[in-house]
Design an enzyme around this catalytic site. Structure first.
Site, short mmCIF file in Angstrom:
data_model
loop_
_atom_site.label_atom_id
_atom_site.label_comp_id
_atom_site.label_asym_id
_atom_site.label_seq_id
_atom_site.Cartn_x
_atom_site.Cartn_y
_atom_site.Cartn_z
CE1 TYR A 1 -49.89 39.34 -30.02
CE2 TYR A 1 -49.98 38.12 -28.15
CZ TYR A 1 -50.23 38.33 -29.63
OH TYR A 1 -50.60 36.93 -29.91
CE1 TYR B 1 -31.94 -13.00 -24.04
CE2 TYR B 1 -31.95 -11.16 -25.47
CZ TYR B 1 -31.23 -12.07 -24.71
OH TYR B 1 -30.03 -12.15 -25.17
CD GLU C 1 -48.64 31.96 -33.71
OE1 GLU C 1 -49.01 31.13 -34.15
OE2 GLU C 1 -49.18 32.90 -33.31
#
Length: 494
Positions: free
Chosen positions: A55, A279, A412
């Site tokens: 490949y 806070y 893909e």
């Protein structure tokens, strides 16, 4: 000048930072040269004695993997790959990140599992050492078959195509190669794939962001401590015993850092009328600490990645194997970069809230931090700017890695979108830097209304350095230069 020898040595993020910031040159170690040569010789030998298709070496790419290519056209196959895949668009990648891409690509190819020619790696080193930076674009990669489009742009100058930035100008690569007397590299079998398959575009952005994240985390603590002092905040929430019974490392480290930053402060030791802080002050150890833990996790992921071989197929001379697999898939770092973006966004989120508290006319501070509010708007609009940036950042924190769009005729069929995670992360870094810089502007202004009382030596030293760049604001003035200088201040100083 220092030389960094590319070898099998384990790279850390800190070492990468040293290499980039010191301007040292790169060179291949003897063992790296031998690995590269041995792998290339093995691949050439394998092709001479193997009739089976391999490949990307003797076949087409992606869904064209079943189409064999004649032996005398294998070099053209690789050149075609680079040319056809250079489809990047959008803004240019910054010089800092391109240098990182070059460094990480050289490192990955040096392990001797990619089958490239020695000349190819040496030319990439030549580019790095001579600050010849290929023009790379931000958009175009799916982060699955590696960073195909951006790495194609990185590779075009090797074969005399594309553009480079050299000595401050963008020029055709062929011109610059000719100036150095370099012939374009004639790519051999496998080389185009070795160059284009890889996660270096994603990884380089991730490394750049991590280096910045360490700096921003430290500045968030310093600026947060100055804001706490200016807001007449309480120190009890930073006592160790509180955090020992909820033992997250980052939380413990943050509380300890604040105790260190504010040690000896006259303001911190003073009597407090209020019982609690909001806070955004009281929970600093928990919020800043969670970001620290995230940075540590992401660093472990990216450290593994920058020491990896991520092209395909992978060549194993010792095992007599050439394996087509998926090391180019960006999922491991895509998830991590999305996580880091969220963690850095929270540093900006809580910072903007502290800025808001400082301008709100509470605890003896004047509205909008000017002595004559009404006539003066003071620091009203820098908070707007910070709020706008924070809102933009929240939008960027939608994880890119949860998306996938199939490509290459379905071959893909799952992609990481890690390159989008990477470029979004870079924008979050810059946004957080700007929000922290705006908080620093406000914190320094507010601290002056607490005089003659003093903060700790550490905070007063930071304040004094900052005041050399950005003045106290008595009456309304043009503010954007002060914001810009504040950003530069936290970039320069650490």
């Amino acid at each position: 000048m220092e030389i960094h020898h590319i070898s099998a040595e384990h790279l850390t993020i800190g070492r990468v930072r040293e290499i980039i910031e010191s301007g040292c040159r790169l060179a291949l170690s003897d063992d790296a040269r031998q690995r590269i040569i041995r792998c290339r010789e093995y691949l050439d030998s394998k092709m001479e004695n193997n009739s089976r298709p391999i490949y990307g070496i003797t076949t087409g790419f992606g869904s064209l993997c079943n189409i064999s290519v004649e032996r005398d056209r294998l070099s053209q196959l690789q050149k075609n790959l680079v040319c056809s895949h250079a489809c990047g668009t959008g803004e240019r990648v910054s010089d800092e990140v391109v240098r990182l891409i070059l460094l990480l690509k050289i490192q990955s190819l040096s392990y001797g599992h990619s089958g490239v020619q020695l000349l190819t790696v040496e030319r990439l080193i030549d580019f790095y050492n001579n600050d010849i930076l290929p023009v790379v674009y931000q958009q175009g990669s799916l982060g699955a078959s590696g960073d195909l489009a951006p790495l194609a742009h990185l590779s075009l100058p090797l074969i005399g195509l594309g553009e480079v930035q050299y000595k401050g100008s963008v020029r055709p690569a062929a011109e610059v190669l000719a100036e150095f007397g370099w012939e374009p590299v004639e790519l051999q079998s496998k080389e185009g794939l070795a160059l284009l398959n890889g996660t270096q575009f994603m990884s380089a952005h991730g490394v750049w962001a991590l280096i910045a994240a360490h700096r921003l985390s430290e500045w968030a603590d310093r600026i947060g401590a100055m804001s706490l002092e200016a807001f007449d905040g309480r120190l009890e929430p930073f006592e160790h015993i509180v955090h020992a019974i909820r033992p997250h490392n980052g939380q413990i480290q943050t509380a300890a850092r604040f105790r260190e930053l504010l040690s000896g402060s006259e303001l911190a030791a003073g009597h407090k009328e209020h019982v609690q802080d909001p806070y955004s002050f009281r929970c600093i150890p928990q919020v800043h600490g969670a970001t620290k833990d995230t940075i540590d996790y992401v660093e472990s992921v990216l450290t593994a990645e920058i020491n990896a071989v991520t092209d395909n197929p992978t060549v194993f001379p010792d095992q007599d194997e050439i394996i087509s697999a998926g090391n180019f898939h960006g999922q491991p770092i895509a998830l991590a970069m999305d996580f880091l973006a969220i963690a850095l966004a929270e540093l900006g989120n809580i910072s903007e809230r502290r800025t808001y508290q400082l301008i709100s006319g509470k605890r003896g501070l004047p509205s909008f931090l000017v002595a004559k509010p009404g006539l003066n708007s003071g620091f009203m609009i820098p908070q707007y700017t910070a709020a706008s940036i924070v809102s933009r950042t929240k939008g960027l924190c939608m994880p890119a890695s949860v998306d996938s769009i199939p490509s290459s005729q379905g071959q893909e069929d799952h992609v990481s979108m890690g390159s989008n995670a990477a470029t979004k992360l870079a924008e979050v870094v810059r946004n957080t830097e700007r929000v922290l810089a705006i908080e620093l502007m406000n914190a320094a202004q507010a601290l002056e209304f607490r005089r003659p009382k003093r903060s700790s030596q550490t905070i007063e030293e930071i304040f004094a350095r900052y005041r050399k760049c950005v003045p106290f604001i008595d009456d309304d003035t043009v503010m954007y230069p002060h914001i810009a200088e504040s950003v530069e201040f936290i970039r320069r100083q650490l």
